[in-house]
Design a protein around this motif. Structure first.
Motif, mmCIF file in Angstrom:
data_model
loop_
_atom_site.group_PDB
_atom_site.id
_atom_site.type_symbol
_atom_site.label_atom_id
_atom_site.label_comp_id
_atom_site.label_asym_id
_atom_site.label_seq_id
_atom_site.Cartn_x
_atom_site.Cartn_y
_atom_site.Cartn_z
ATOM 1 N N LEU A 18 0.822 -1.207 0.000
ATOM 2 C CA LEU A 18 0.000 0.000 0.000
ATOM 3 C C LEU A 18 0.864 1.268 0.000
ATOM 4 N N SER A 19 2.033 1.181 0.594
ATOM 5 C CA SER A 19 2.953 2.322 0.564
ATOM 6 C C SER A 19 3.399 2.621 -0.855
ATOM 7 N N VAL A 20 3.649 1.569 -1.623
ATOM 8 C CA VAL A 20 4.054 1.741 -3.025
ATOM 9 C C VAL A 20 2.897 2.291 -3.857
ATOM 10 N N VAL A 21 1.700 1.732 -3.620
ATOM 11 C CA VAL A 21 0.525 2.113 -4.411
ATOM 12 C C VAL A 21 0.077 3.551 -4.117
ATOM 13 N N LEU A 22 0.132 3.950 -2.843
ATOM 14 C CA LEU A 22 -0.471 5.225 -2.432
ATOM 15 C C LEU A 22 0.544 6.315 -2.079
ATOM 16 N N GLY A 23 1.813 5.922 -1.920
ATOM 17 C CA GLY A 23 2.809 6.849 -1.388
ATOM 18 C C GLY A 23 3.073 8.081 -2.229
ATOM 19 N N ASP A 24 2.891 7.987 -3.541
ATOM 20 C CA ASP A 24 3.145 9.148 -4.410
ATOM 21 C C ASP A 24 1.995 10.151 -4.389
ATOM 22 N N THR A 25 0.835 9.726 -3.921
ATOM 23 C CA THR A 25 -0.360 10.580 -3.968
ATOM 24 C C THR A 25 -0.724 11.161 -2.610
ATOM 25 N N TYR A 26 -0.486 10.401 -1.551
ATOM 26 C CA TYR A 26 -0.918 10.801 -0.220
ATOM 27 C C TYR A 26 0.241 10.758 0.773
ATOM 28 N N LYS A 27 0.064 11.497 1.878
ATOM 29 C CA LYS A 27 0.986 11.384 3.000
ATOM 30 C C LYS A 27 0.525 10.199 3.838
ATOM 31 N N LEU A 28 1.401 9.218 4.031
ATOM 32 C CA LEU A 28 0.995 7.975 4.689
ATOM 33 C C LEU A 28 1.555 7.862 6.107
ATOM 34 N N HIS A 29 0.728 7.293 6.993
ATOM 35 C CA HIS A 29 1.151 6.909 8.335
ATOM 36 C C HIS A 29 0.834 5.421 8.475
ATOM 37 N N LEU A 30 1.817 4.635 8.894
ATOM 38 C CA LEU A 30 1.651 3.184 8.944
ATOM 39 C C LEU A 30 1.607 2.702 10.388
ATOM 40 N N ALA A 31 0.696 1.763 10.651
ATOM 41 C CA ALA A 31 0.576 1.194 11.996
ATOM 42 C C ALA A 31 0.357 -0.308 11.889
ATOM 43 N N ALA A 32 1.065 -1.067 12.730
ATOM 44 C CA ALA A 32 0.938 -2.528 12.707
ATOM 45 C C ALA A 32 -0.182 -3.016 13.610
ATOM 46 N N ASP A 33 -0.719 -2.130 14.467
ATOM 47 C CA ASP A 33 -1.817 -2.534 15.343
ATOM 48 C C ASP A 33 -2.605 -1.316 15.794
ATOM 49 N N GLY A 34 -3.692 -1.569 16.515
ATOM 50 C CA GLY A 34 -4.579 -0.495 16.927
ATOM 51 C C GLY A 34 -3.954 0.472 17.917
ATOM 52 N N ALA A 35 -3.052 -0.028 18.770
ATOM 53 C CA ALA A 35 -2.414 0.847 19.765
ATOM 54 C C ALA A 35 -1.540 1.895 19.083
ATOM 55 N N ILE A 36 -0.772 1.467 18.103
ATOM 56 C CA ILE A 36 0.071 2.413 17.347
ATOM 57 C C ILE A 36 -0.818 3.392 16.583
ATOM 58 N N ALA A 37 -1.900 2.868 16.012
ATOM 59 C CA ALA A 37 -2.837 3.720 15.268
ATOM 60 C C ALA A 37 -3.411 4.811 16.173
ATOM 61 N N GLN A 38 -3.749 4.467 17.416
ATOM 62 C CA GLN A 38 -4.308 5.432 18.361
ATOM 63 C C GLN A 38 -3.313 6.570 18.628
ATOM 64 N N THR A 39 -2.041 6.208 18.774
ATOM 65 C CA THR A 39 -1.000 7.223 18.997
ATOM 66 C C THR A 39 -0.914 8.183 17.810
ATOM 67 N N ILE A 40 -0.982 7.642 16.610
ATOM 68 C CA ILE A 40 -0.922 8.477 15.411
ATOM 69 C C ILE A 40 -2.140 9.396 15.333
ATOM 70 N N LEU A 41 -3.318 8.857 15.632
ATOM 71 C CA LEU A 41 -4.545 9.669 15.619
ATOM 72 C C LEU A 41 -4.463 10.819 16.612
ATOM 73 N N ASP A 42 -3.783 10.597 17.736
ATOM 74 C CA ASP A 42 -3.657 11.623 18.764
ATOM 75 C C ASP A 42 -2.654 12.712 18.386
ATOM 76 N N GLN A 43 -1.829 12.440 17.377
ATOM 77 C CA GLN A 43 -0.740 13.368 17.058
ATOM 78 C C GLN A 43 -0.836 14.005 15.677
ATOM 79 N N GLU A 44 -1.601 13.417 14.785
ATOM 80 C CA GLU A 44 -1.609 13.861 13.386
ATOM 81 C C GLU A 44 -3.020 14.198 12.910
ATOM 82 N N ILE A 45 -3.102 15.017 11.865
ATOM 83 C CA ILE A 45 -4.365 15.245 11.169
ATOM 84 C C ILE A 45 -4.515 14.134 10.131
ATOM 85 N N ILE A 46 -5.522 13.304 10.307
ATOM 86 C CA ILE A 46 -5.746 12.162 9.415
ATOM 87 C C ILE A 46 -7.034 12.398 8.631
#
Length: 254
Positions: A18-46
């Motif tokens: 998905l990084s290869v497919v979408l990386g040229d068009t969008y700013k990507l944030h990657l998370a391997a699980d829900g806990a990491i995703a929660q941290t990103i949601l708390d810090q970034e505009i998604i």
């Protein structure tokens, strides 16, 4: 502005693909699980979330349910990815608030079109709100939670509209949010900063007062919190592509 996408999947190959497919068009944030995703949601505009369903710990259904029930994130569209090819799984995805549901294996083209459509529809709504003098702020709501949030926010701005110095700290205190959280919420929901949202609310109120044909322009500028009529006229021209006088002349004659 480049839209920001959060991708959640415990499969490294999927994240890389998905990084290869979408990386040229969008700013990507990657998370391997829900806990990491929660941290990103708390810090970034998604602006959009893509999540696998089958994950250890917090699975995609639970993650989706948490996001959609939280006022801070409920406006974010979610695409669920799954290898479950069952009607029941599809129904469950929609029940927890998913905006789209894509079965694995999927074509990259299908995913890209689904993402583009979700983001495009939201951009149309945002642009319509910003450019339409009488459109209510709640047009940007994507849920009852968003609607209540925007209503409370708008009521506060409207009740203090004569005050030239409304700022994000005043809004944050009223909304019981931190300054940073409120900024992210407003920016993601409307593509506007809190200051821009306040300015547009002032100008929409001014447009409604002009339509009443009961006040002079210098009176209206003060009624909506401008100490300078020239600044009021410049901002009105910028947002509505016409001056206050030109707008007045477009109104039906009595």
């Amino acid at each position: 502005m480049t839209e920001s996408i959060l991708i959640i999947d415990d499969n490294e190959d999927i994240l890389e693909f998905l990084s290869v497919v979408l990386g040229d068009t969008y700013k990507l944030h990657l998370a391997a699980d829900g806990a990491i995703a929660q941290t990103i949601l708390d810090q970034e505009i998604i602006h959009l979330i893509i999540s696998d369903i089958m994950m250890p710990g917090i699975d995609g259904f639970e993650l989706c349910s948490r996001v959609k029930s939280n006022v801070e994130y409920c406006h974010i569209p979610i695409i669920l990815l799954t290898s479950k090819n069952t009607y029941k799984a599809h129904i469950e995805g929609l029940e927890v608030g998913a905006d789209a549901y894509i079965q694995k294996p999927f074509s990259s083209e299908l995913l890209q079109v689904q993402i583009a459509n979700l983001l495009k529809n939201r951009k149309k709504i945002k642009d319509h709100f910003a450019s339409s003098p009488f459109e209510d702020v709640r047009v940007m709501a994507h849920s009852k939670t968003d609607e209540a949030f925007l209503k409370k926010l708008d009521e506060y701005i409207q009740s203090n509209i004569k005050e030239p110095n409304i700022d994000i700290d005043m809004l944050a205190e009223h909304m019981f949010m931190s300054r940073t959280t409120l900024y992210r919420k407003i920016k993601s929901l409307s593509s506007l900063s809190p200051k821009e949202l306040i300015d547009i609310t002032r100008l929409k109120k001014a447009a409604s007062l002009i339509a009443e044909k009961e006040f002079l322009l210098y009176e209206i500028s003060r009624m909506v919190g401008y100490s300078s009529q020239s600044l009021f006229s410049r901002n009105f021209q910028k947002h509505f592509k016409m001056s206050p006088t030109e707008y007045f002349n477009t109104l039906p004659k009595a």
